[in-house]
Design an enzyme around this catalytic site. Sequence first.
Site, short mmCIF file in Angstrom:
data_model
loop_
_atom_site.label_atom_id
_atom_site.label_comp_id
_atom_site.label_asym_id
_atom_site.label_seq_id
_atom_site.Cartn_x
_atom_site.Cartn_y
_atom_site.Cartn_z
N LYS A 39 41.24 42.04 31.95
CA LYS A 39 41.89 41.39 33.09
C LYS A 39 43.21 40.76 32.71
O LYS A 39 43.31 39.96 31.78
CB LYS A 39 40.98 40.31 33.69
CG LYS A 39 41.50 39.79 35.03
CD LYS A 39 40.79 38.52 35.48
CE LYS A 39 41.49 37.31 34.91
NZ LYS A 39 41.16 36.06 35.62
N ASP A 65 44.76 40.89 38.32
CA ASP A 65 44.19 39.89 39.22
C ASP A 65 45.29 38.95 39.72
O ASP A 65 45.45 37.83 39.23
CB ASP A 65 43.10 39.11 38.48
CG ASP A 65 42.31 38.20 39.38
OD1 ASP A 65 42.29 38.45 40.61
OD2 ASP A 65 41.70 37.24 38.87
N LYS A 67 45.64 38.40 43.25
CA LYS A 67 45.15 37.81 44.50
C LYS A 67 46.25 37.73 45.56
O LYS A 67 46.54 36.66 46.11
CB LYS A 67 44.54 36.43 44.23
CG LYS A 67 43.36 36.45 43.26
CD LYS A 67 42.79 35.06 43.11
CE LYS A 67 41.60 35.04 42.15
NZ LYS A 67 42.00 35.27 40.74
N ASP A 70 49.51 37.69 51.92
CA ASP A 70 50.75 37.52 52.68
C ASP A 70 50.63 38.38 53.93
O ASP A 70 49.57 38.96 54.20
CB ASP A 70 51.97 37.91 51.83
CG ASP A 70 53.21 37.08 52.17
OD1 ASP A 70 53.54 37.00 53.36
OD2 ASP A 70 53.82 36.52 51.25
N THR A 126 35.46 31.30 42.95
CA THR A 126 34.28 30.73 42.32
C THR A 126 34.42 29.23 42.06
O THR A 126 33.43 28.57 41.75
CB THR A 126 33.97 31.44 40.99
OG1 THR A 126 35.12 31.39 40.14
CG2 THR A 126 33.55 32.87 41.22
N ARG A 217 36.80 32.53 28.78
CA ARG A 217 36.77 31.56 27.70
C ARG A 217 35.57 31.67 26.76
O ARG A 217 35.74 31.45 25.55
CB ARG A 217 36.88 30.14 28.30
CG ARG A 217 38.30 29.82 28.73
CD ARG A 217 38.38 28.60 29.63
NE ARG A 217 37.95 28.92 30.98
CZ ARG A 217 38.05 28.08 32.02
NH1 ARG A 217 38.55 26.87 31.83
NH2 ARG A 217 37.65 28.45 33.22
#
Length: 238
Positions: A39, A65, A67, A70, A126, A217
């Site tokens: 990613k 990613d 997102k 508009d 999330t 992470r």
Amino acid sequence: MSAAVQNVPCGLCVALDAPDLATAEAWAQAVAPSAGLLKVGLELFSAEGAPAVRRIAAHRPVFLDLKLHDIPNTVAGAIGSIAPLGADWITIHAAGGAAMVAAAREAAEKAGGASRPKILAVTVLTSIDAATLSEIGVAGGTMQQVLRLGRLAVAAGADGLVCSPREVSALRDALGEGPALVVPGIRPAGSVADDQARTATPEAMAAAGATWVVVGRPITKAADPAAAAKGIAASLGW
């Protein structure tokens, strides 16, 4: 396991949330043997731009990613500009509405033809819970909003959805095996939740019908990222 998830394999996507390309590439090289997707998110893309996608794609397929959210014409233009970079998946916000999702899909098809990037629609982040949804005027709770946006996006042409662990089973039951379900907020047993409000283990998500689990992470901040990725991939049956 329900009939809706029996034929849905689950793979590992490693989130390369680094501030620079050198760090991201080092992580990519370490985890590539265990990851099916890598990613590239807002932090890395904002810092490094198009070269980040091209260079990470040399290691594994890229999940870009960004997102996008508009008006339909602007999102279509952005998809047309991004598509040549070589990402396999691009995210937009389902909350942009059916016309925006359809415009993104059409732009991807025009730019990439048979090898077009696939469109993933983000349902509810999330980090957002029912209280946060209420603060911004969305009634009915998280599950209702995820299902509403998921159905809308898939009907408008999205290839898949991004959702939290808590909604995977419900989306599979509602939409069947067709859409990809990409699930961030994944934490191996014993890991801290960090800033994720709705988390689960990789094994639980594989059983629920996720297509990809996104782990950042717990892998990239581990003492040995390669070993951490290998362990999670093994828990998914890879």
